[in-house]
Design a protein around this motif. Structure first.
Motif, PDB file in Angstrom:
ATOM      1  N   GLY A   1     -15.345 128.866  11.699  1.00  0.00           N
ATOM      2  CA  GLY A   1     -16.090 128.019  12.605  1.00  0.00           C
ATOM      3  C   GLY A   1     -15.276 127.514  13.771  1.00  0.00           C
ATOM      4  N   CYS A   2     -15.915 126.670  14.536  1.00  0.00           N
ATOM      5  CA  CYS A   2     -15.302 126.135  15.739  1.00  0.00           C
ATOM      6  C   CYS A   2     -14.561 124.865  15.396  1.00  0.00           C
ATOM      7  CB  CYS A   2     -16.387 125.851  16.782  1.00  0.00           C
ATOM      8  SG  CYS A   2     -15.766 124.991  18.209  1.00  0.00           S
ATOM      9  N   ILE A   3     -13.249 124.866  15.631  1.00  0.00           N
ATOM     10  CA  ILE A   3     -12.439 123.704  15.293  1.00  0.00           C
ATOM     11  C   ILE A   3     -12.855 122.491  16.116  1.00  0.00           C
ATOM     12  CG2 ILE A   3     -10.570 124.027  16.964  1.00  0.00           C
ATOM     13  CD1 ILE A   3      -8.607 123.315  14.743  1.00  0.00           C
ATOM     14  N   CYS A   4     -13.514 122.739  17.260  1.00  0.00           N
ATOM     15  CA  CYS A   4     -13.918 121.615  18.094  1.00  0.00           C
ATOM     16  C   CYS A   4     -15.306 121.106  17.710  1.00  0.00           C
ATOM     17  CB  CYS A   4     -13.854 121.980  19.576  1.00  0.00           C
ATOM     18  SG  CYS A   4     -14.593 123.548  20.013  1.00  0.00           S
ATOM     19  N   CYS A   5     -15.897 121.647  16.639  1.00  0.00           N
ATOM     20  CA  CYS A   5     -17.192 121.151  16.176  1.00  0.00           C
ATOM     21  C   CYS A   5     -17.048 120.645  14.747  1.00  0.00           C
ATOM     22  CB  CYS A   5     -18.242 122.254  16.269  1.00  0.00           C
ATOM     23  SG  CYS A   5     -18.505 122.866  17.951  1.00  0.00           S
ATOM     24  N   THR A   6     -17.709 121.301  13.813  1.00  0.00           N
ATOM     25  CA  THR A   6     -17.753 120.805  12.441  1.00  0.00           C
ATOM     26  C   THR A   6     -16.402 120.798  11.748  1.00  0.00           C
ATOM     27  OG1 THR A   6     -18.288 123.028  11.700  1.00  0.00           O
ATOM     28  CG2 THR A   6     -20.122 121.569  12.150  1.00  0.00           C
ATOM     29  N   VAL A   7     -15.520 121.732  12.121  1.00  0.00           N
ATOM     30  CA  VAL A   7     -14.264 121.865  11.383  1.00  0.00           C
ATOM     31  C   VAL A   7     -13.295 120.729  11.713  1.00  0.00           C
ATOM     32  CG1 VAL A   7     -12.341 123.445  10.888  1.00  0.00           C
ATOM     33  CG2 VAL A   7     -14.607 124.336  11.299  1.00  0.00           C
ATOM     34  N   ARG A   8     -13.590 119.915  12.737  1.00  0.00           N
ATOM     35  CA  ARG A   8     -12.683 118.831  13.095  1.00  0.00           C
ATOM     36  C   ARG A   8     -12.463 117.888  11.913  1.00  0.00           C
ATOM     37  NH1 ARG A   8     -13.978 115.782  18.492  1.00  0.00           N
ATOM     38  NH2 ARG A   8     -15.932 115.473  17.374  1.00  0.00           N
ATOM     39  N   GLN A   9     -13.513 117.667  11.121  1.00  0.00           N
ATOM     40  CA  GLN A   9     -13.348 116.825   9.936  1.00  0.00           C
ATOM     41  C   GLN A   9     -12.366 117.459   8.956  1.00  0.00           C
ATOM     42  OE1 GLN A   9     -14.401 113.696   9.548  1.00  0.00           O
ATOM     43  NE2 GLN A   9     -15.091 113.962  11.665  1.00  0.00           N
ATOM     44  N   ASP A  10     -12.396 118.791   8.851  1.00  0.00           N
ATOM     45  CA  ASP A  10     -11.421 119.475   7.991  1.00  0.00           C
ATOM     46  C   ASP A  10     -10.010 119.259   8.508  1.00  0.00           C
ATOM     47  OD1 ASP A  10     -13.538 120.393   6.567  1.00  0.00           O
ATOM     48  OD2 ASP A  10     -13.534 122.416   7.392  1.00  0.00           O
ATOM     49  N   LEU A  11      -9.851 119.264   9.824  1.00  0.00           N
ATOM     50  CA  LEU A  11      -8.534 119.022  10.425  1.00  0.00           C
ATOM     51  C   LEU A  11      -8.008 117.657  10.007  1.00  0.00           C
ATOM     52  CD1 LEU A  11      -6.204 119.576  12.386  1.00  0.00           C
ATOM     53  CD2 LEU A  11      -7.687 118.813  14.252  1.00  0.00           C
ATOM     54  N   ILE A  12      -8.865 116.658  10.046  1.00  0.00           N
ATOM     55  CA  ILE A  12      -8.447 115.303   9.649  1.00  0.00           C
ATOM     56  C   ILE A  12      -8.017 115.283   8.188  1.00  0.00           C
ATOM     57  CG2 ILE A  12      -9.295 112.946   9.269  1.00  0.00           C
ATOM     58  CD1 ILE A  12     -11.039 113.337  11.796  1.00  0.00           C
ATOM     59  N   VAL A  13      -8.757 115.978   7.342  1.00  0.00           N
ATOM     60  CA  VAL A  13      -8.407 116.054   5.913  1.00  0.00           C
ATOM     61  C   VAL A  13      -7.035 116.693   5.734  1.00  0.00           C
ATOM     62  CG1 VAL A  13      -9.000 117.145   3.710  1.00  0.00           C
ATOM     63  CG2 VAL A  13     -10.784 116.077   5.099  1.00  0.00           C
ATOM     64  N   VAL A  14      -6.778 117.793   6.453  1.00  0.00           N
ATOM     65  CA  VAL A  14      -5.493 118.487   6.348  1.00  0.00           C
ATOM     66  C   VAL A  14      -4.352 117.572   6.822  1.00  0.00           C
ATOM     67  CG1 VAL A  14      -4.113 120.394   7.243  1.00  0.00           C
ATOM     68  CG2 VAL A  14      -6.453 120.798   6.524  1.00  0.00           C
ATOM     69  N   LEU A  15      -4.564 116.874   7.929  1.00  0.00           N
ATOM     70  CA  LEU A  15      -3.529 115.968   8.451  1.00  0.00           C
ATOM     71  C   LEU A  15      -3.227 114.849   7.459  1.00  0.00           C
ATOM     72  CD1 LEU A  15      -4.662 115.719  12.186  1.00  0.00           C
ATOM     73  CD2 LEU A  15      -2.655 116.917  11.304  1.00  0.00           C
ATOM     74  N   LYS A  16      -4.249 114.329   6.815  1.00  0.00           N
ATOM     75  CA  LYS A  16      -4.039 113.267   5.812  1.00  0.00           C
ATOM     76  C   LYS A  16      -3.239 113.798   4.625  1.00  0.00           C
ATOM     77  CE  LYS A  16      -8.027 110.345   6.881  1.00  0.00           C
ATOM     78  NZ  LYS A  16      -9.356 109.846   6.433  1.00  0.00           N
ATOM     79  N   LYS A  17      -3.524 115.031   4.236  1.00  0.00           N
ATOM     80  CA  LYS A  17      -2.804 115.645   3.118  1.00  0.00           C
ATOM     81  C   LYS A  17      -1.316 115.820   3.473  1.00  0.00           C
ATOM     82  CE  LYS A  17      -5.277 118.793   1.213  1.00  0.00           C
ATOM     83  NZ  LYS A  17      -5.916 120.110   0.938  1.00  0.00           N
TER      84      LYS A  17
END
Length: 414
Positions: free
Chosen positions: A71-87
């Motif tokens: 998917g598009c990191i600038c759309c729905t996947v941005r929340q996944d990015l936040i999860v990865v950064l927190k991890k």
């Protein structure tokens, strides 16, 4: 001024085929001593870049490769990015991981602005890391057509956005264009973004220091350019004619059929294919075949061997306009080497075992030598990976040779 000990983040962007994964491989193999996390995003359901990066991540055990799929990191996947950064933050705070930097490689269809927002609108991300810079790779040969592309009403031109938000512009593939072309391209880039330093490169080869820890991102300048930068509710619309197609195919592929299929695709659809890349399992080859194409420019080669316990399968991704998904999948599936495919190729041969032929031999291939066909669809261990010769021929002098193609210019009836 107090030093900022937050982990620096580099956003690596650039339109499809500009050389982002090549640059990432370059960074991973450079002896810079940095411990990096790499966060990947692909526009499609099958990950290819992880396979392209895998051999280099094995070389440097300190790298933490994380891939965010689909998917598009600038759309729905941005929340996944936040999860990865927190991890990552949790691991760093616990002392289990030391990080000198994070690199986010976005899909070529991503507008970098919403990705950059993450580091200003999410409190946890903001306290753990800082946006160090947006590095945009430019395909010198194709950038102008992407900048000029007319989009449907309401859809943004991602190539323009990627240039506009860059803190550093890497004009790549300069070997494919003339100096006059380069000067014109760089003029276009300067008209969009006059602040970002501009570097030229071939095959994405630049100093690691020119892309990591550059302290290039300036929030004030970004807000001047885009007052809505911190508005996370803003509209974000992609061109609906651009789609991605991912294919995973089990079974080894026939190299001749694959090459014919790729050639036909690029000739007929090259203008509409922004990006095409894959890792293929080819029959009669111990090595995986890795290929990439941008429009009509194709590059492919056999690389690392398959591991003995590794599942051999082919993965490929297309990104382009007006793709006929069903047609592409069917044509690719037809490249699998089956008994029926082998039988069809055998029946198409012009000569049979025992036929007397002449083969082009001798210095520079100018002489013809008489002989007899002794084997059809011949292969030995000294041949190139995936290659199968139509004929093995025993010459009248007793020497055994093979004819690489079934054409009169190489082998003819005596």
């Amino acid at each position: 001024m107090a030093s900022d000990d937050r982990v620096p983040v580099t956003i690596l962007t650039g339109f499809l085929g500009s050389g982002k994964t090549t640059l990432l491989n370059h960074i991973l193999t450079e002896a810079h001593g940095k411990k990096l996390a790499v966060i990947e995003n692909e526009f499609g359901e099958v990950g290819i870049d992880d396979a392209l990066l895998s051999k280099n991540t094995k070389m440097q055990a300190d790298e933490e490769i994380i891939e965010m799929m689909n998917g598009c990191i600038c759309c729905t996947v941005r929340q996944d990015l936040i999860v990865v950064l927190k991890k990552l933050s949790k691991r760093v705070k616990s002392g289990k991981l030391k990080l000198d930097g994070i690199i986010i490689e976005t899909t070529g269809l991503a507008d970098p602005a919403p990705v950059a927002q993450t580091f200003f609108v999410d409190d946890d991300a903001k306290s753990f890391c800082r946006l160090d810079g947006i590095v945009t790779l430019i395909d010198a040969k194709h950038i102008e057509q992407h900048l000029d592309e007319e989009k449907p009403e309401g859809a943004e031109n991602e190539a323009v956005e990627q240039v506009a938000f860059a803190d550093r512009l890497l004009v790549n593939k300069v070997d494919l264009v003339t100096e006059t072309d380069l000067e014109r391209v760089e003029g276009r880039l300067r008209s969009i973004n006059k602040f970002a330093p501009l570097l030229r490169s071939e095959q994405s080869k630049v100093s690691v220091d020119s892309v990591l820890n550059i302290k290039g991102f300036d929030l004030n300048r970004t807000l001047e350019m885009d007052p809505e930068f911190l508005n996370t509710e803003g509209e974000h619309e992609h061109d609906s004619t651009v789609t991605s197609l991912s294919i995973t195919e089990t079974g080894d592929l026939d190299l001749d059929l694959v090459q014919a299929w790729v050639g036909k695709m690029l000739q007929e659809k090259g203008a509409d294919i922004f990006r095409m890349k894959g890792v293929l399992s080819i029959a009669n080859a111990n090595e995986r075949f890795v290929y990439q194409a941008v429009h009509m420019i194709f590059n492919g080669e056999f690389q690392d061997p398959w591991d003995p316990d590794e599942k051999r399968e082919s993965k490929l991704v297309f990104i382009g306009k007006n793709l006929d998904h069903a047609d592409i999948k069917a044509a690719f599936s037809a490249c699998v080497q089956t008994p029926e495919v082998q039988d069809k190729k055998m029946k198409a041969l012009r000569f049979a075992v025992g036929d007397i032929v002449e083969c082009k031999t001798g210095s520079g291939g100018r002489e013809w030598s008489k002989g007899k066909v002794v084997k059809l669809m011949y292969r030995d261990e000294f041949m190139q990976p995936g290659m199968v010769a139509p004929y093995q021929v025993q010459l009248d002098d007793g020497n055994l040779i093979y004819a690489p193609v079934d054409e009169d210019s190489v082998i003819r009836r005596a």
